[in-house]
Design an enzyme around this catalytic site. Structure first.
Site, PDB file in Angstrom:
ATOM      1  N   GLU B 228       0.836  -1.208   0.000  1.00 47.09           N
ATOM      2  CA  GLU B 228       0.000   0.000   0.000  1.00 47.09           C
ATOM      3  C   GLU B 228       0.869   1.256   0.000  1.00 47.09           C
ATOM      4  O   GLU B 228       0.384   2.373   0.174  1.00 47.09           O
ATOM      5  CB  GLU B 228      -0.932   0.008   1.212  1.00 47.09           C
ATOM      6  CG  GLU B 228      -2.138  -0.905   1.070  1.00 47.09           C
ATOM      7  CD  GLU B 228      -1.777  -2.368   0.860  1.00 47.09           C
ATOM      8  OE1 GLU B 228      -1.027  -2.911   1.690  1.00 47.09           O
ATOM      9  OE2 GLU B 228      -2.216  -2.955  -0.135  1.00 47.09           O
ATOM     10  N   ASN B 312      -0.257  -7.603  -3.830  1.00 46.92           N
ATOM     11  CA  ASN B 312      -0.995  -6.828  -4.821  1.00 46.92           C
ATOM     12  C   ASN B 312      -0.080  -5.835  -5.543  1.00 46.92           C
ATOM     13  O   ASN B 312       0.919  -5.393  -4.989  1.00 46.92           O
ATOM     14  CB  ASN B 312      -2.133  -6.057  -4.136  1.00 46.92           C
ATOM     15  CG  ASN B 312      -1.612  -5.071  -3.101  1.00 46.92           C
ATOM     16  OD1 ASN B 312      -1.180  -5.473  -2.029  1.00 46.92           O
ATOM     17  ND2 ASN B 312      -1.621  -3.789  -3.415  1.00 46.92           N
ATOM     18  N   ASP B 354      -7.081  -5.269  -4.987  1.00 42.33           N
ATOM     19  CA  ASP B 354      -6.155  -5.522  -3.877  1.00 42.33           C
ATOM     20  C   ASP B 354      -6.164  -6.992  -3.481  1.00 42.33           C
ATOM     21  O   ASP B 354      -6.057  -7.329  -2.311  1.00 42.33           O
ATOM     22  CB  ASP B 354      -6.479  -4.646  -2.654  1.00 42.33           C
ATOM     23  CG  ASP B 354      -5.524  -4.909  -1.492  1.00 42.33           C
ATOM     24  OD1 ASP B 354      -4.330  -5.090  -1.744  1.00 42.33           O
ATOM     25  OD2 ASP B 354      -5.974  -4.950  -0.331  1.00 42.33           O
TER      26      ASP B 354
END
Lengths: 184, 627
Positions: B228, B312, B354
């Site tokens: 992230e 991801n 994700d």
């Protein structure tokens, strides 16, 4: 004629009532960063010295706070603090302020960073934008004038607009800093 | 509370051969009868693993070893079964389990670790500040020593989903684990003395380390977190003796960085080509493209291959990264000595939601269409249970285990996940009812396999989300997400499920509903008891055959960790689990988040607004035994 006159008066009254709106100066100067840190994080003040504080003029200015809202996404504040509810970082829409909820304290937090994960944006964000961000951050907990506070979201509806957020008076340095969770 | 229900019509059932249906019938028949003469107390454990009743599925010979009563790695063994051959605690007596002793980790954040048991000592690693405790099992609860690596406090600001750690590993007299600020440390298991400490990543690039290492011979295998934050994902082997880096393989970029060479033979055409880790990205986007290794690694000593997933791609907003985004959201088979890639399969080419590909891989030997195959079973974020041939990477089956709207299945010819155009994110548009959501049908929390029942026990989610892609700016060390997300319960209104899965017939044998998402792992024993915990703080024991709730105990805080079981020096079997809610799902409690913003914690708070009414923060080890 009579009815028209009444209607006119009523609509005029409506207009007058609706006239309570932000007072936008043609030119708004952001506060000087010189007074940042002039407010302490502690409520204990030996010798009873009162902290000096000055308002952030941007908190009366709708344009500045909407800019703050845009910059909040732009500088990835939203990635950690979400739309006020928090995540990696603490919530910004509640009453708890680990490092203080006064404008200059928020300014200092953004510029200097904080030890448990808040990055220091010194030299990355111009001062006037930090003040715009600080004004917007306070709007998230309803601490700024409703007439200037952002009133709508252009994206997915995940919370009430800032303008409709119930005012949360900052509670001292209410939160427990993460460092306090460390075992002794 | 737990209403048992048989899973109903499964789409996959229609395509199964009649032979398999017959097998499943016989399996469910045998599963209805209890073993009446189960001994109450068997000290000398037999070889743990026998072929299951159906004769169709078994643990591979390398994991079929006599039970030694220890639990030296979070996955229990290289095949990642999380199965213990101990059977003192069984379906008949588990209802008598009592607390034997407890221990506070001193940290009230999400506890995701598995306690590790080696010899007469238990090792527990806390969330940040990653304190390692050695607890003396001859004097229950007594601390032998503690080791404090003192990670940088600033690392907390780049840990996406609470400051968790998924556990340590014991090997050859040493304890190895990772710190949030990107060090792998080796500690003398007897004395607590630090042997080496190697820096592997950089918090100013958004990297952290949260995964549990796997040790293969002299290599400690570790990977980074930070999908992230626009990090570049990698797996690294560190020399167990010296702490020196032996090799590093990136999961994006040119082949030489990914350690793709002459021996790389992916099964599907979509994964073949030169420098796909560059060519399947917009220019330079691979440098900040994710593909982290924060989940599980398994090892097959006979093939000498490790298996690890990749996280991801970044940012979440897929419109900013056209292409398949190799080698994110997939799985690699690599040589543990050199890191060289042997095969790769991509669960989610150009991931839209994700859906990290980092879940556990359970290595099994299974009959497929009458042929014995070496397989790897993965209940995945995408909502499918995949069965892969672990020698080649061929997908043998991919069957939904949750409600899925996000995709339309897996094309077994091309290997590609089939997207659902209606649910494909578009920047600036809110797409609703995407199931499973970002944390997937199942997140990191690992399943268990029992060779006695032939079933895989899957703790997982029943969630959906609304998703809006927005433009993400890359600023090193800050989040790189670009999505507004709001999650909520899936069909039925319950947010978690515990599923007993038959991989042979590719169907759920039974399912339990849970109020909250399941964020704890599972463990299963030769006593035919399966253990797991809930986010509202119930530690539960089920009958591994029927799913009947046999025992539960309310602990002080929600459970998001990995239960283990072991035999202590006193000869008794114990069950241990850490309580302490947090992680991504429990961030609302661990981080005092505000539920008025449904997008908080990357959208998970939308689904968890009532969790604070059911649990508070904690950080306690519970150890249970029979009186």
């Amino acid at each position: 004629m009579m009815i028209a006159a009444v209607c006119g008066v009523v609509s005029a009254l409506c207009l007058v009532a609706a006239c309570k709106r932000e007072e936008r100066g043609l030119r708004v100067d952001p506060p000087s960063s010189a007074r940042v840190n002039s407010k302490t994080l502690s409520e204990l003040r030996p010798g009873n010295v009162q902290p000096i504080s000055a308002p952030n003029e941007f908190e009366q200015n709708a344009f500045a706070m909407n800019e703050g809202k845009r910059l909040y996404e732009w500088y990835n504040c939203v990635g950690c603090h979400a739309h006020g509810g928090g995540g990696i970082g603490p919530p910004l829409m509640d009453a708890k302020w680990i490092y203080g909820g006064a404008p200059e304290q928020i300014f200092a937090t953004i510029v200097e960073g904080r030890p448990n994960g808040m990055p220091s944006f010194r030299g990355k964000i111009p001062d006037y934008q930090v003040w715009q961000l600080a004004a917007y951050v306070r709007s998230m907990s309803g601490q700024v004038s409703k007439d200037a506070s952002p009133s709508r979201d252009d994206d997915m509806n995940v919370k009430k607009p800032e303008q409709s957020t119930e005012q949360q008076e900052p509670r001292g340095t209410g939160g427990v800093p993460k460092s306090a969770e460390r075992p002794q | 509370m737990n209403q048992l229900w048989r899973s109903t019509s499964s789409l996959s059932l229609r395509v199964l051969l009649s032979i398999l249906i017959l097998c499943s019938l016989s399996l469910s028949l045998t599963s209805c009868s209890r073993n009446p003469d189960r001994s109450r107390s068997v000290q000398t454990a037999q070889p743990a693993t026998q072929i299951s009743q159906a004769g169709q599925i078994a643990v591979p010979p390398f994991a079929n070893v006599a039970e030694d009563g220890q639990w030296t790695m979070p996955a229990k063994d290289y095949a990642s079964t999380r199965y213990s051959g101990l059977d003192q605690i069984n379906t008949q007596n588990v209802r008598n389990l009592k607390v034997a002793w407890t221990f506070s980790t001193g940290v009230n954040r999400g506890q995701e670790a598995a306690p590790i048991v080696a010899g007469d000592t238990m090792y527990v690693v806390s969330p940040y500040p990653n304190i390692l405790y050695a607890l003396d099992l001859t004097r229950p609860g007594a601390t032998k020593w503690k080791y404090e690596p003192q990670p940088a406090a600033a690392a907390q600001g780049v840990a996406c989903c609470d400051v968790v750690n998924r556990g340590a590993v014991f090997s050859n007299g040493k304890i190895f684990y990772n710190t949030l600020d990107n060090y792998t440390v080796a500690v003398d298991a007897a004395t607590g003395k630090e042997l080496w400490k190697t820096k592997l990543g950089e918090i100013n690039r958004g990297e952290t380390m949260t995964m549990a290492p796997l040790v293969v011979r002299d290599k400690v295998l570790v990977g980074n977190s930070g999908g992230e934050f626009g990090v570049r994902g990698w797996i690294t082997a560190v020399d167990a003796a010296s702490g020196k880096i032996a090799w590093r393989a990136y999961n994006t970029g040119p082949d030489r960085d990914v350690l793709i060479g002459a021996n790389f033979r992916p099964f599907y055409a979509m994964d073949r080509g030169t420098d796909l880790g560059v060519a399947t990205w917009p220019p330079d986007a691979w440098k900040i493209g994710g593909g982290t290794v924060w989940g599980w690694i398994s090892y097959d000593p006979e093939l000498n291959l490790i298996y690890h997933g990749t996280g991801n791609p970044g940012p979440w907003n897929p419109d900013q990264r056209p292409g398949d985004n190799k080698w994110t959201s997939g799985i690699f088979a690599r040589n543990p000595d050199t890191g060289e890639a042997y095969w790769y399969y991509q669960w989610s080419p150009h991931d839209l939601f994700d859906h990290d590909g980092i879940n556990e891989q359970i290595l099994l030997d299974m009959n497929v269409n009458g042929q014995p195959r070496k397989v790897l079973v993965r209940p995945e974020r995408t909502g499918y249970v995949y069965v892969l041939d672990r020698t080649t990477g061929e997908v043998l089956s991919a069957t939904p285990f949750v409600h899925i709207t996000s995709t339309k299945g897996v094309d077994l010819q091309s290997g590609r996940l089939i997207p659902n155009e209606e649910k494909t994110p578009v920047m600036g548009k809110v797409i609703r009812d995407i199931c499973p959501p970002a944390p997937g049908g199942k997140d990191w929390n690992p399943s268990a396999f029992s060779p006695r029942t032939g079933l895989i026990y899957i703790p997982h989610n029943n969630l959906c989300m609304d998703f809006e892609g927005v433009e993400a700016n890359y600023i090193a060390g800050t989040p790189y997400v670009g999505a507004n997300v709001k999650m909520y319960a899936g069909p039925g209104g319950h947010r978690g499920e515990f599923t007993a899965w038959d991989a042979v017939t590719a169907r759920a044998v039974w399912k339990l509903k849970e109020k909250f998402p399941l964020w704890s792992g599972a463990a299963v024993t030769a006593g035919d008891v399966v253990f797991y915990g809930t986010m509202d703080g119930y530690f539960k024991a089920l009958d591994a055959r029927s799913g009947e709730l046999l025992w539960q105990f309310k602990v002080d805080s929600g459970i998001i960790s990995q239960p283990v079981t072991y035999r202590a020096p006193d000869g008794k079997q114990y069950v241990a689990v850490l309580s302490g809610v947090g992680g991504w799902a429990g961030a609302i409690v661990a981080g005092d988040l505000d539920p008025r913003d449904q997008s908080a914690a990357l959208g998970f708070v939308g689904a968890m607004s009532d969790l604070p009414e059911h649990t508070t923060k904690g950080g306690t080890l519970y150890v249970f035994s029979l009186p």
